[in-house]
Design a protein around this motif. Structure first.
Motif, PDB file in Angstrom:
ATOM      1  N   ALA A 781       0.838  -1.206   0.000  1.00 48.43           N
ATOM      2  CA  ALA A 781       0.000   0.000   0.000  1.00 48.43           C
ATOM      3  C   ALA A 781       0.868   1.249   0.000  1.00 48.43           C
ATOM      4  CB  ALA A 781      -0.912  -0.001   1.222  1.00 48.43           C
ATOM      5  N   ILE A 782       0.229   2.357  -0.349  1.00 49.90           N
ATOM      6  CA  ILE A 782       0.879   3.670  -0.286  1.00 49.90           C
ATOM      7  C   ILE A 782      -0.026   4.554   0.550  1.00 49.90           C
ATOM      8  CG2 ILE A 782       1.646   5.680  -1.598  1.00 49.90           C
ATOM      9  CD1 ILE A 782       2.103   3.828  -3.985  1.00 49.90           C
ATOM     10  N   VAL A 783       0.556   5.193   1.545  1.00 52.70           N
ATOM     11  CA  VAL A 783      -0.268   6.042   2.415  1.00 52.70           C
ATOM     12  C   VAL A 783       0.076   7.518   2.178  1.00 52.70           C
ATOM     13  CG1 VAL A 783       1.314   5.744   4.377  1.00 52.70           C
ATOM     14  CG2 VAL A 783      -1.043   6.435   4.785  1.00 52.70           C
ATOM     15  N   ASP A 784      -0.982   8.323   2.054  1.00 54.66           N
ATOM     16  CA  ASP A 784      -0.825   9.749   1.769  1.00 54.66           C
ATOM     17  C   ASP A 784      -0.710  10.511   3.088  1.00 54.66           C
ATOM     18  OD1 ASP A 784      -0.883  12.311   0.846  1.00 54.66           O
ATOM     19  OD2 ASP A 784      -2.630  12.014  -0.464  1.00 54.66           O
ATOM     20  N   THR A 785       0.418  11.163   3.306  1.00 59.48           N
ATOM     21  CA  THR A 785       0.630  11.877   4.577  1.00 59.48           C
ATOM     22  C   THR A 785       0.501  13.383   4.435  1.00 59.48           C
ATOM     23  OG1 THR A 785       2.984  12.232   4.267  1.00 59.48           O
ATOM     24  CG2 THR A 785       2.329  10.120   5.218  1.00 59.48           C
ATOM     25  N   ARG A 786      -0.061  13.864   3.378  1.00 62.03           N
ATOM     26  CA  ARG A 786      -0.106  15.288   3.030  1.00 62.03           C
ATOM     27  C   ARG A 786       1.228  15.726   2.416  1.00 62.03           C
ATOM     28  NH1 ARG A 786      -1.536  15.018   8.165  1.00 62.03           N
ATOM     29  NH2 ARG A 786       0.310  16.160   8.852  1.00 62.03           N
ATOM     30  N   ALA A 787       2.344  15.544   3.201  1.00 61.21           N
ATOM     31  CA  ALA A 787       3.636  16.001   2.691  1.00 61.21           C
ATOM     32  C   ALA A 787       4.146  15.104   1.553  1.00 61.21           C
ATOM     33  CB  ALA A 787       4.665  16.028   3.817  1.00 61.21           C
ATOM     34  N   ASP A 788       3.921  13.815   1.673  1.00 60.40           N
ATOM     35  CA  ASP A 788       4.385  12.888   0.637  1.00 60.40           C
ATOM     36  C   ASP A 788       3.575  11.596   0.690  1.00 60.40           C
ATOM     37  OD1 ASP A 788       5.312  11.814   2.973  1.00 60.40           O
ATOM     38  OD2 ASP A 788       7.444  11.923   2.458  1.00 60.40           O
ATOM     39  N   GLU A 804       9.644   3.380  -9.089  1.00 61.20           N
ATOM     40  CA  GLU A 804      10.608   4.425  -9.437  1.00 61.20           C
ATOM     41  C   GLU A 804      10.501   4.785 -10.919  1.00 61.20           C
ATOM     42  OE1 GLU A 804      14.351   2.886  -8.176  1.00 61.20           O
ATOM     43  OE2 GLU A 804      14.426   4.211  -6.429  1.00 61.20           O
ATOM     44  N   GLU A 805      10.414   3.734 -11.731  1.00 59.04           N
ATOM     45  CA  GLU A 805      10.332   3.941 -13.173  1.00 59.04           C
ATOM     46  C   GLU A 805       9.082   4.752 -13.531  1.00 59.04           C
ATOM     47  OE1 GLU A 805      10.048   0.798 -16.632  1.00 59.04           O
ATOM     48  OE2 GLU A 805      11.642   0.326 -15.193  1.00 59.04           O
ATOM     49  N   HIS A 806       7.973   4.371 -12.916  1.00 61.14           N
ATOM     50  CA  HIS A 806       6.728   5.088 -13.170  1.00 61.14           C
ATOM     51  C   HIS A 806       6.839   6.554 -12.750  1.00 61.14           C
ATOM     52  CE1 HIS A 806       2.451   6.026 -13.291  1.00 61.14           C
ATOM     53  NE2 HIS A 806       2.584   6.537 -12.077  1.00 61.14           N
ATOM     54  N   CYS A 807       7.427   6.781 -11.571  1.00 58.00           N
ATOM     55  CA  CYS A 807       7.536   8.149 -11.066  1.00 58.00           C
ATOM     56  C   CYS A 807       8.438   8.991 -11.971  1.00 58.00           C
ATOM     57  CB  CYS A 807       8.062   8.152  -9.637  1.00 58.00           C
ATOM     58  SG  CYS A 807       6.823   7.559  -8.469  1.00 58.00           S
ATOM     59  N   GLU A 808       9.513   8.365 -12.477  1.00 57.59           N
ATOM     60  CA  GLU A 808      10.408   9.078 -13.393  1.00 57.59           C
ATOM     61  C   GLU A 808       9.653   9.609 -14.607  1.00 57.59           C
ATOM     62  OE1 GLU A 808      13.981   6.943 -14.658  1.00 57.59           O
ATOM     63  OE2 GLU A 808      14.478   6.850 -12.507  1.00 57.59           O
ATOM     64  N   GLN A 809       8.757   8.765 -15.112  1.00 57.70           N
ATOM     65  CA  GLN A 809       7.971   9.195 -16.275  1.00 57.70           C
ATOM     66  C   GLN A 809       7.122  10.419 -15.947  1.00 57.70           C
ATOM     67  OE1 GLN A 809       5.837   5.660 -17.259  1.00 57.70           O
ATOM     68  NE2 GLN A 809       7.701   4.595 -17.918  1.00 57.70           N
ATOM     69  N   GLN A 810       6.727  10.525 -14.672  1.00 56.80           N
ATOM     70  CA  GLN A 810       5.904  11.665 -14.238  1.00 56.80           C
ATOM     71  C   GLN A 810       6.781  12.830 -13.761  1.00 56.80           C
ATOM     72  OE1 GLN A 810       2.354  11.304 -13.755  1.00 56.80           O
ATOM     73  NE2 GLN A 810       2.267   9.165 -14.393  1.00 56.80           N
ATOM     74  N   THR A 828       7.465   9.029  -2.035  1.00 58.94           N
ATOM     75  CA  THR A 828       7.529   9.696  -3.331  1.00 58.94           C
ATOM     76  C   THR A 828       6.802  11.035  -3.274  1.00 58.94           C
ATOM     77  OG1 THR A 828       6.846   9.574  -5.649  1.00 58.94           O
ATOM     78  CG2 THR A 828       5.527   8.336  -4.079  1.00 58.94           C
ATOM     79  N   ASP A 829       7.244  11.940  -4.137  1.00 67.06           N
ATOM     80  CA  ASP A 829       6.549  13.240  -4.202  1.00 67.06           C
ATOM     81  C   ASP A 829       5.440  13.209  -5.255  1.00 67.06           C
ATOM     82  OD1 ASP A 829       8.234  13.042  -6.327  1.00 67.06           O
ATOM     83  OD2 ASP A 829       9.192  15.006  -6.076  1.00 67.06           O
ATOM     84  N   ALA A 830       5.257  12.067  -5.915  1.00 69.19           N
ATOM     85  CA  ALA A 830       4.134  11.957  -6.852  1.00 69.19           C
ATOM     86  C   ALA A 830       2.832  12.037  -6.060  1.00 69.19           C
ATOM     87  CB  ALA A 830       4.221  10.629  -7.601  1.00 69.19           C
ATOM     88  N   SER A 831       1.833  12.717  -6.637  1.00 73.11           N
ATOM     89  CA  SER A 831       0.571  12.872  -5.915  1.00 73.11           C
ATOM     90  C   SER A 831      -0.232  11.578  -6.000  1.00 73.11           C
ATOM     91  CB  SER A 831      -0.240  14.008  -6.532  1.00 73.11           C
ATOM     92  OG  SER A 831      -0.690  13.601  -7.812  1.00 73.11           O
ATOM     93  N   ALA A 832      -1.238  11.481  -5.132  1.00 70.11           N
ATOM     94  CA  ALA A 832      -2.097  10.296  -5.143  1.00 70.11           C
ATOM     95  C   ALA A 832      -2.716  10.111  -6.527  1.00 70.11           C
ATOM     96  CB  ALA A 832      -3.174  10.421  -4.075  1.00 70.11           C
ATOM     97  N   ASP A 833      -3.096  11.217  -7.155  1.00 69.94           N
ATOM     98  CA  ASP A 833      -3.707  11.094  -8.481  1.00 69.94           C
ATOM     99  C   ASP A 833      -2.711  10.572  -9.512  1.00 69.94           C
ATOM    100  OD1 ASP A 833      -6.104  11.929  -7.513  1.00 69.94           O
ATOM    101  OD2 ASP A 833      -5.769  14.050  -8.011  1.00 69.94           O
TER     102      ASP A 833
END
Ligand code: ZN
Length: 1004
Positions: A781-788, A804-810, A828-833
């Motif tokens: 799972a990934i949990v959204d903490t507001r900051a990251d 990581e690969e997916h985030c790089e694309q974004q 990660t700094d990628a947003s939940a969306d």
């Protein structure tokens, strides 16, 4: 000739039955042999529907019809093909060659009971069973024997002991040796070997190369047992090597109890009372000394009588969590440590009878490779890692002896917390040699003369729990230690048993002893991948010892174990779910890891104002009550004087072999067999045309043990990855991993609570005692903490790489940090969306989990009301929690409202509310819950402080927020609590909303 479909169908039907009958699921792992005994033949017959008399004959026909009798060397090639196919299939599929191997084993058995071991005998018997020409069968068998037997071992290993642990290993004469190792020794005879282990004081679960066992067995049979069935087998010289291999395998799994003689109900020699040590480093260095019992019915908790100086007292005897088939006292600290070392330990109970231990001036403890405990031994083996406790009168002698036999670098301590006055603790002792002058060794130190002269062992690293005891984490692989004082040069080689069973093993690396008598390899330096390996010790061209092991990580997880895990989901409908002890239900609020499934939150959620400053002044706990005193031995006995009394004359090399065992009449210490051992070893060496064992290893020339042992430093990250490999299971498996980081129970509690709070781990606790029963790795799972966005649950490195690969694309990144320096936090700094697409069904995305959870949790008083209640019994001396000093202080009785703890090592915690006092009950609690409840109840203030400016919530050290309260706070930031100034714990980045909500929950 192609074999037809019908023949294979019939084969598969037989194979399934033979596999089930010979390898049934076991309650506890034990070595299993592919040896077809009469009662099994009957059962196979009943299941396949043929008369027992013709089962063997029919099995031969069924297997025979699947082999190509015309092929010169490829008779079994279809079997090999099917094994290859099986190897790449699901881990739990039944091994397809069991029925074929059963015929190999039957042929070996017929041969052993007949003319003895010779190849022509063997293939003749095999041809009788399977049909066809002896010569072709011989060639065909040679081609497949090793891979087919290796496949059986692989199958049992994959099942991790659920159908038994593998035993089909053979060092010499491998082709015929393999079925011989299976068929040679019958079940009843294997039990007899337990008597041999006891007679030689061999430590349970110890590893001795078969070549070292052979001379010991020779001495044993010479003394007695010559007329037994076993003795007659031994008389056939050609079978001895196989026989010693069986004994070595049995010793490795022996639990220390001799069940061979049931004539007097087994009472006379069934059990042993020993001492054990736990070397704790957290929160400070401390040595815990406690009684340890090898006794009958070790899985049944019961009450027993302990003899103390004032008479008998009742104690609880409970299964040891860390070591299979052993028992400890319910309160490990029940006996005062000084008295435990200097007194007579006697326990009595209806199942185990009476067992006693007499005190000794030098007590030797051996590293238990299954746990982080050190367990008393009366006889060391070459290569043992030990810790010694010695009375002042023995320390000079001991130092001299260690200079001769132990690797340099051992240490001494007299001031360690928990160590009684008058005793010295010797640590980091590795026994790598024999003393120069054995007969000059003082009787107190005889346990330190190794019984054996060579060893090949795997030690250290992070060992993974499991029946086969041969799995390690690939980030912390074992050290290889090979020692031999035989004088012959030897080589140690590491083999990759890798992919295909039928391919040759690949030599990864090789080391020679260069005449030093030892090879020490830190395999971490080899950077081995996950996989299956073996180390072998080779003298000349002969393999004298072999150990197989496998390396794992979360990327090659234990699929069989994973498939058996019961998911742990908490239902907040039961307030005990806050502690992980609620009943499962269909409730509207379910929690699993970071996932909080809730109903719509209606209206404003009540909150309160937390204290803004730390209002307690932490002080050290008061000392716990002293334990019982045991009866001291009589004045003038060997414990005080070191002068042991032997009824029989001392052992001498030229004595009549029947006369050299004797035991001290006062303490029961045995004189070792080393005199006879050496004579036997010499004969053995001659027979094997090796040099005679004369030289000894000069330990002074060895590299000293590095200070601050290299094995230390199993990090939280590696431990978590080990848990991800296992997936879940009983608490004992988790404990075995965690206690390798640090053996203390306090640490274990804190580690588990932290991983639960971060959403990495779920734990189910019992409803009646609130003790952890089962655990599982939380879903990915990934949990959204507001900051990251923070990763939680099952995240093997390849999945992180994928993210990581997916985030790089974004144009986003994945980063790691270690807040508090313990566990890596990946975010990660990628947003939940931006993550939603990638996640889909496999990865769950939790938004505002911390606040959602806090909003749903029941108030503290609801949890307290739901706690299990027990009647108040005499708790003797207890301690009560004092919130202003955040510590435990002495109390007499539990008459008033408050939070209590009883016991000394692993305490039990209780709460008494006003209602409890009125009703004569007491509530079972956990440490953290008891402290937080006591603070609010006795002082009106929650045991927390919150700084809005720093977004930090502080609690006293050792008073983490209980259960789900802590999880709500931690998930708000995804950061584990940190220790501040060695007095408090701080939760970082906690929002005012969550802090206010938690305050409300604690106050109400
Ligand atoms: Zn004695």
């Amino acid at each position: 000739m192609a074999t037809n479909r019908a023949a294979w169908q019939e084969y598969d039907r037989w194979n399934a039955v033979v596999a089930d009958v010979l390898f049934p699921e076991l309650d506890r792992p034990a070595p299993v042999y592919l040896d077809v005994e009469d009662h099994e033949i009957e059962e196979i017959g009943a299941r396949v529907g043929v008369n027992a008399d013709v089962v063997v004959e029919r099995l031969g026909e069924v297997v025979g019809s699947t082999i190509d009798r015309n092929s010169v060397t490829g008779g079994f090639k279809d079997h090999i093909e099917r094994v290859r196919h099986w190897q790449n299939g699901p881990q739990e599929a039944v091994y397809p060659a069991v029925a074929a191997l059963a015929t190999f084993s039957l042929a070996a058995e017929q041969m052993a009971s007949g003319d003895g071991l010779s190849s022509s005998n063997y293939y003749g018997r095999l041809a009788n069973l399977l049909g066809g020409s002896k010569g072709r069968l011989h060639q065909s068998y040679m081609k497949v024997a090793e891979p087919l037997w290796a496949g059986l071992n692989l199958w049992l290993d994959r099942l991790d002991g659920r159908r038994g642990t593998p035993t089909a290993y053979a060092l010499g004469k491998r082709f015929v040796g393999l079925p011989m190792s299976q068929a040679l020794v019958r079940e009843a005879d294997r039990r007899r070997l337990e008597q041999f282990f006891v007679d030689f004081d061999l430590a349970p679960r110890s590893d001795i190369p078969a070549a070292e066992i052979e001379p010991l067995l020779t001495s044993w049979f010479r003394r007695e047992h010559q007329t037994s069935h076993l003795g007659k087998l031994w008389a056939k010289a050609s079978l001895r090597e196989r026989f010693a291999e069986v004994a070595a395998v049995e010793l490795r799994s022996w639990d220390g109890i001799d069940t061979s003689d049931e004539s007097d109900g087994g009472q006379s020699r069934a059990g042993r009372a020993l001492l054990a040590l736990r070397m704790r480093n957290f929160p400070k260095q401390h040595v815990q000394l406690f009684p340890f019992f090898l006794v009958k019915e070790p899985s049944t908790a019961r009450s027993a009588k302990l003899a103390v100086d004032s008479g008998d007292v009742a104690v609880d005897l409970v299964p040891a969590v860390e070591v299979d088939r052993a028992m400890v006292l319910g309160d490990g600290g029940a006996v005062d440590p000084a008295s435990l070392l200097g007194g007579v330990l006697t326990v009595r109970d209806s199942a185990g009878g009476e067992i006693s231990r007499m005190p000794r001036g030098v007590v030797v403890f051996r590293d238990d490779d299954q746990s982080s405990l050190r367990i008393e031994t009366t006889q060391v083996l070459m290569g043992d890692d030990i810790v010694i406790l010695a009375l002042d009168r023995s320390t000079d002698r001991l130092r001299q002896m260690l200079a001769d036999v132990a690797r340099p670098g051992w240490t001494e301590d007299v001031s360690r917390s928990g160590l009684p006055e008058g005793w010295t603790l010797f640590e980091n002792v590795e026994i790598l040699a024999r003393p120069a002058n054995e007969s000059g060794v003082h009787n107190d130190l005889r346990a330190l003369i190794p019984l054996t002269s060579s060893q090949l062992k795997l030690t250290g690293g992070l060992s993974l729990p499991g029946a086969s005891r041969n799995r390690w984490h690939s980030a912390r692989p074992p050290h290889v230690r090979a020692i031999s004082d035989s004088g012959s040069e030897f080589t140690v080689r590491l083999l990759d048993l890798g992919g295909d069973l039928s391919a040759d093993d690949v030599v990864v690396d090789e080391w020679t002893d260069d005449g030093s008598g030892s090879v020490l390899v830190d395999s971490a330096e080899l950077q081995l991948d996950d996989g299956h390996y073996a180390v072998e010790m080779v003298v000349g061209s002969a393999v004298t010892a072999r150990r197989e092991f496998s390396l794992h990580s979360s990327e090659t997880r234990d699929e069989v174990q994973w498939s058996r895990i019961d998911p742990i989901v908490h239902d907040l409908g039961d307030p005990l779910a806050v502690l992980g002890a609620g009943r499962p239900g269909e409730g509207a609020s379910l929690v699993q890891g970071v996932l909080v499934e809730t109903a719509e939150i209606e209206g404003p959620v009540p909150a309160a104002t937390p204290p803004s400053a730390v209002w307690w002044k932490p002080r050290n706990d008061q000392a716990r009550p002293k334990g019982f005193n045991l009866r001291a031995p009589e004045v003038g006995t060997c414990f005080y004087t070191g002068a042991h009394r032997f009824d029989l004359p001392d052992a001498r090399r030229d004595n009549d072999p029947r006369r050299y065992v004797s035991a001290c009449t006062q303490c029961g210490m045995k004189k070792t067999f080393s005199g006879s051992y050496y004579r036997n070893a010499t004969q053995y060496a001659r027979r094997h045309e090796a040099t005679e064992p004369t030289p000894r290893i000069d330990v002074r020339s060895l590299p000293p043990i590095p200070a601050g042992d290299a094995d230390q430093g199993i990090s939280w990250d590696v431990a978590l990855d080990a848990l991800r490999y296992l997936g879940g299971g009983p608490m004992s498996a988790l404990e075995r991993v965690v206690r390798q980081i640090e053996p203390s129970s306090l640490f274990l509690t804190e580690f588990v609570a932290t991983l639960e709070a971060l959403g990495h781990l779920e734990v189910r606790r019992s409803a009646d005692r609130l003790v952890p029963e089962a655990w599982e790795i939380a879903p990915t799972a990934i949990v959204d903490t507001r900051a990251d966005r923070v990763l939680a649950g099952y995240w093997p490195p390849d999945l992180v790489a994928d993210l990581e690969e997916h985030c790089e694309q974004q144009r986003r990144t994945v980063s790691t940090a270690r807040p508090g320096g313990l566990l890596t936090r990946t975010s990660t700094d990628a947003s939940a969306d931006e993550l939603a697409d990638w996640c889909q069904e496999d990865v769950l995305l939790a938004r505002s989990a911390g606040y959602d959870l806090a909003a749903q949790l029941p108030v503290l008083s609801a949890v307290i009301t739901a706690l299990p209640r027990v009647p108040v019994t005499s708790h003797g001396e207890v301690q009560v929690f004092d919130p202003p000093s955040a510590r435990w202080v002495s109390a007499f009785g539990v008459d008033t409202v408050g939070a209590y703890r009883a016991g000394r090592f692993a305490s039990t915690y209780y709460i008494r509310t006003e209602n409890d006092v009125a009703a004569g009950t007491i509530a079972v609690a956990t440490a953290y819950l008891a402290k937080h409840w006591a603070a609010v109840t006795l002082t009106g203030k929650p045991l927390i402080a919150y700084s809005e400016k720093h977004s930090a919530l502080v609690v006293p050290l050792g008073a983490l927020l209980p259960g789900m309260y802590q999880r709500a706070v931690v998930l708000d930031s995804g950061i584990a609590p940190e220790v501040v100034r060695r007095q408090n714990h701080a939760y970082r980045d906690v929002s005012a909303a969550v802090a206010g909500r938690i305050t409300y929950l604690l106050e109400n």
